[in-house]
Design an enzyme around this catalytic site. Sequence first.
Site, PDB file in Angstrom:
ATOM      1  N   HIS A 133       0.838  -1.200   0.000  1.00 54.36           N
ATOM      2  CA  HIS A 133       0.000   0.000   0.000  1.00 54.36           C
ATOM      3  C   HIS A 133       0.876   1.255   0.000  1.00 54.36           C
ATOM      4  O   HIS A 133       0.702   2.158  -0.839  1.00 54.36           O
ATOM      5  CB  HIS A 133      -0.897  -0.015   1.237  1.00 54.36           C
ATOM      6  CG  HIS A 133      -1.790   1.195   1.356  1.00 54.36           C
ATOM      7  ND1 HIS A 133      -3.081   1.200   0.895  1.00 54.36           N
ATOM      8  CD2 HIS A 133      -1.565   2.431   1.880  1.00 54.36           C
ATOM      9  CE1 HIS A 133      -3.618   2.392   1.128  1.00 54.36           C
ATOM     10  NE2 HIS A 133      -2.712   3.152   1.726  1.00 54.36           N
ATOM     11  N   GLU A 134       1.822   1.295   0.927  1.00 52.67           N
ATOM     12  CA  GLU A 134       2.699   2.468   1.026  1.00 52.67           C
ATOM     13  C   GLU A 134       3.631   2.563  -0.180  1.00 52.67           C
ATOM     14  O   GLU A 134       4.003   3.658  -0.604  1.00 52.67           O
ATOM     15  CB  GLU A 134       3.502   2.427   2.324  1.00 52.67           C
ATOM     16  CG  GLU A 134       2.657   2.449   3.595  1.00 52.67           C
ATOM     17  CD  GLU A 134       1.714   3.640   3.670  1.00 52.67           C
ATOM     18  OE1 GLU A 134       2.019   4.688   3.066  1.00 52.67           O
ATOM     19  OE2 GLU A 134       0.664   3.513   4.320  1.00 52.67           O
ATOM     20  N   HIS A 176       1.945   4.599  -2.845  1.00 45.76           N
ATOM     21  CA  HIS A 176       2.102   6.046  -2.625  1.00 45.76           C
ATOM     22  C   HIS A 176       3.520   6.493  -2.963  1.00 45.76           C
ATOM     23  O   HIS A 176       3.726   7.524  -3.615  1.00 45.76           O
ATOM     24  CB  HIS A 176       1.816   6.382  -1.150  1.00 45.76           C
ATOM     25  CG  HIS A 176       0.388   6.217  -0.745  1.00 45.76           C
ATOM     26  ND1 HIS A 176      -0.658   6.780  -1.437  1.00 45.76           N
ATOM     27  CD2 HIS A 176      -0.171   5.552   0.310  1.00 45.76           C
ATOM     28  CE1 HIS A 176      -1.798   6.486  -0.841  1.00 45.76           C
ATOM     29  NE2 HIS A 176      -1.534   5.732   0.212  1.00 45.76           N
TER      30      HIS A 176
END
Length: 310
Positions: A5-6, A9
């Site tokens: 997920h990170e 980003h």
Amino acid sequence: MIFFHELGHFLAFRAFKVGVITFSIGMGPKIWKVKRGKTEYCLSLLPFGGYVAGVGEYDDEVESLGFTQEDAVTSRAPWQRLIIAAAGPLMNLLIAWLIYWGLTVSQGLAITQPQVGGILPQSAAEAAGLKPGDMITAIDGVRIERWGQVPEIVGDSGGKTMQVEVEREGLKQTFAMTPTRRERTNLFGETEIAWLIGVQASGSVRYEEKGFFESAVLGLQKTWDMIDITLTSVKKMITGSVAAESVGGPIMIAQMLGEQAKVGLVPLLLLAALISVNLGLLNLFPIPVLDGGAIVFCLIEMVIRRPVPE
């Protein structure tokens, strides 16, 4: 799943040339860290999340960190910031798809066989003489190839007597059964009334070999099914038809992962894919502290053509 997920980003920050101050897995005090360029990569004490801190995202003093205003996320157009916010959840959905795709390519499409595993007492199946291990091959002349067809056909019967063909120890037998209206528990733990003959699946599975690209399509379909189930679950919790107490947090997830790890790699990966779908979807909800909240603010800014006031 939080790492991926990170990472979504992080890659979006890099794509739009936004400086990254910190990439952390975990929250709270940092227990390990290494600096590469101007970015600090670290593991933090509390394993309940993670974050990627972009320049200007939380602090206006970018020069003191060794960056320039050109490196700040606030210097980017709202559509670029929207993509940065959405990249994390979309990465989770992508990972889930890749897991389902990879499992289908490597082992084939899992199909639950129409084999009887249990017989409910005082049911049509018990009265007719069905036994655990019987393989249901047809109902009223309709060929049965997967377990899901059984409740579908019986549920649409309207209570009329049905001819159920089974294979038992290599021999074919036909039983007449009249479904009755009984309670059952659905996928979401709700009690509902349906036409039933009183059989339960054995859980046995067979695998159909699928090609590389066909597996990609099936993986996409499976991902969509999990998205649909997740959104339906949330809807039912909001309406109160499913108790909020049924939702688990990090501890329950850890327990489930431990149980699945004992069973084998495939169940563990399937659970990981489901968690990834949940993580991606829930972060898209329009709540200020989540990525969905940031997306909403970016959309508002694109409409009114000025930043949303603090």
